[in-house]
Enzyme design. Structure first.
Site, PDB file in Angstrom:
ATOM      1  N   SER A  57     -39.048 107.167   5.071  1.00 23.10           N
ATOM      2  CA  SER A  57     -38.704 106.485   6.313  1.00 23.10           C
ATOM      3  C   SER A  57     -38.408 107.467   7.431  1.00 23.10           C
ATOM      4  O   SER A  57     -38.316 108.668   7.226  1.00 23.10           O
ATOM      5  CB  SER A  57     -37.484 105.572   6.107  1.00 23.10           C
ATOM      6  OG  SER A  57     -36.290 106.317   6.100  1.00 23.10           O
ATOM      7  N   GLY A  58     -38.232 106.880   8.621  1.00 24.21           N
ATOM      8  CA  GLY A  58     -37.892 107.670   9.795  1.00 24.21           C
ATOM      9  C   GLY A  58     -36.403 107.744  10.055  1.00 24.21           C
ATOM     10  O   GLY A  58     -35.991 108.256  11.104  1.00 24.21           O
ATOM     11  N   ASP A  59     -35.604 107.230   9.133  1.00 23.12           N
ATOM     12  CA  ASP A  59     -34.143 107.293   9.283  1.00 23.12           C
ATOM     13  C   ASP A  59     -33.536 107.325   7.891  1.00 23.12           C
ATOM     14  O   ASP A  59     -34.229 107.602   6.918  1.00 23.12           O
ATOM     15  CB  ASP A  59     -33.645 106.115  10.127  1.00 23.12           C
ATOM     16  CG  ASP A  59     -32.394 106.452  10.937  1.00 23.12           C
ATOM     17  OD1 ASP A  59     -31.527 107.160  10.402  1.00 23.12           O
ATOM     18  OD2 ASP A  59     -32.283 106.008  12.095  1.00 23.12           O
ATOM     19  N   ASP A  60     -32.247 107.030   7.776  1.00 23.57           N
ATOM     20  CA  ASP A  60     -31.582 107.120   6.486  1.00 23.57           C
ATOM     21  C   ASP A  60     -32.264 106.222   5.455  1.00 23.57           C
ATOM     22  O   ASP A  60     -32.560 105.058   5.721  1.00 23.57           O
ATOM     23  CB  ASP A  60     -30.119 106.710   6.625  1.00 23.57           C
ATOM     24  CG  ASP A  60     -29.354 107.601   7.590  1.00 23.57           C
ATOM     25  OD1 ASP A  60     -29.564 108.824   7.575  1.00 23.57           O
ATOM     26  OD2 ASP A  60     -28.548 107.057   8.380  1.00 23.57           O
TER      27      ASP A  60
END
Length: 467
Positions: free
Chosen positions: A248-251
């Protein structure tokens, strides 16, 4: 026979007899695991659904669930999404209900904003996460439910999020982007055996829920996509997350419980959370983040058998002045890491606030944080531990950890610690002086609870679907 059962028989939609007994020669019988099996079953095509990837199925989903909700008290119902590409806007689930997505089925999120109604901000946040306005409702949502299952044979939900990411980056949104799945104020929730792609924002968001099982999810989004968190348990109790794989692009997992004064006032912690057999790739974020919205408190989190690859940090604690509450009783063991910027990262300076109404005297309590049995290679910074001046993070324990540093050297050295206290045991490279070695020459393991959380006693049943 009750009238409602008779009506469904006339329509050929639902039968009061068991799913298995209705199988025909041309049917496909599928077994799956669920919290509960259902007495009644229907297929989306029976409500006018068309799996051509072009026709909107919003009305078909909404009509099917509305009709099937009528048998919730008579053994519940399941809706089968058969092979095909099913374009749809958002729809709400019901209690005692299973949404089953066939392995060859793809639910495609509509890119037409008119198919995404607006709803109020969450009470523990006080505003939308992207903007101060309202929120677009999630693709699949539900509120005040009991016993709801979203599962499949690794069927796919594609959020087609690129258009939303671009609007966010161009600051064209006045309301918060939708999530793929959000279940609120509910109990007995299962989300399992699915592939989730390209969410407009967060992928899976149980909020104000209890008794939640999330397992067997494959989550994929471009690593530069904004805020595409994988799984975000938020003000939830008794949660099990296992056997999931996230890029993903975050946590990959973000544990939350409300934002500043709104989260403090709402006062619902996330607690009794187990995370196991979890894999993460997220070059700009954490495998597991605690916060930054943690103003209802986070406690009793147990994570084990975690793999992080090309990820910014392993377990990160994010908080700030104004958050209040606590992050405490955190236990992590059995983590394997490859190519990381940080292994240990805590900060009390994560200063995003919903507005200027936060209380600068609301200081968070960060205590009893335990890490053990971890290995890492190609790491830039072993530990960056930054507490709050006058409000140090305490009770930090790190044991049996071996970190292979990369050729890229940090100017501040492998460890940088301020306003923290704790102990270490057999850690390489040697931690900062604020984490002195306990009993040199002897491994003293950090704590990890031996008792079982209640959610680990929940056993899934083998159920059937006919397509």
């Amino acid at each position: 026979m009750e009238m409602i059962g008779f009506a469904f028989l006339l329509l050929g939609l639902v039968s009061p007899i068991s799913v298995a007994s209705r199988i025909q020669a041309s049917s496909e019988l599928l077994d799956f695991e669920a919290l509960n099996c259902r007495k009644h079953s229907a297929v989306l095509t029976q409500f006018g659904g068309k799996g051509d990837g072009k026709t909107s199925n919003t009305n078909a989903f909404q009509s099917a669930i509305s009709q099937l909700s009528k048998v919730a008290s008579d053994g519940g119902a399941q809706l089968i999404v058969p092979p095909g590409r099913w374009l749809t806007g958002s729809f709400n689930l019901t209690s005692h209900f299973t949404l089953y997505i066939h392995k060859d089925a793809v639910i495609l999120a509509s890119q037409d904003e008119s198919e995404w109604p607006l709803i109020k901000p969450l009470p523990s946040y006080g505003r939308g996460r992207d903007d101060s306005g309202a929120r677009f409702i999630s693709l699949i949502s539900g509120t005040n439910l009991t016993d709801v299952v979203i599962t499949g044979g690794n069927g796919t939900i594609d959020g087609q999020g690129a258009i939303w990411w671009q609007k966010f980056k161009n600051k064209q949104l006045q309301n918060t982007r939708p999530y793929l799945i959000e279940i609120m104020f509910s109990t007995q929730v299962q989300i399992s055996n699915l592939t989730l792609l390209n969410s407009p924002s967060w992928n899976v968001h149980p909020v104000y829920c209890s008794d939640v099982i999330i397992q067997g999810l494959t989550i994929r989004a471009p690593v530069d996509s904004p805020n595409t968190d994988g799984i975000n348990p938020d003000s939830c109790s008794n949660v099990r997350i296992q056997d999931c794989d996230v890029v993903s692009g975050d946590d990959c997992i973000a544990v939350k419980s409300g934002w500043d004064e709104y989260g403090i006032a709402f006062g619902m912690p996330t607690q009794q959370l187990i995370i196991r057999r979890f894999t993460c790739v997220s070059p700009y974020s954490a495998a597991i983040a605690l916060g930054s919205e943690m103003s209802g408190g986070i406690r009793d989190v147990r994570a084990e058998d975690i793999t992080a690859v090309t990820t910014e940090s392993a377990v990160r604690i994010k908080t700030a002045v104004g958050r209040g509450a606590y992050v405490k009783d955190i236990y992590v063991k059995g983590v394997t890491m490859h190519t990381m910027k940080y292994v240990f990262w805590m900060t009390g300076n994560y200063g995003e606030h919903p507005d200027n109404g936060y209380d600068p005297k609301a200081l968070p309590v960060i205590e009893n944080i335990n890490y053990r049995d971890m290995t890492a290679e190609n790491v830039t910074i072993a530990g960056h531990l930054e507490g709050i001046n006058g409000d140090p993070f305490t009770g930090i324990c790190v044991s049996n950890v071996t970190i292979g540093m990369s050729s890229v050297k940090s100017k501040k050295g492998p460890w940088n610690c301020t306003d923290v206290s704790g102990v270490s045991s057999k850690v390489s490279p040697q931690p900062c002086s604020l984490l002195p070695e306990k009993q040199p020459g002897t491994i003293v393991p950090c704590a990890y609870p031996e008792d079982k959380l209640p959610i680990d006693n929940v056993q899934l049943k083998t159920c059937s679907a006919i397509v």
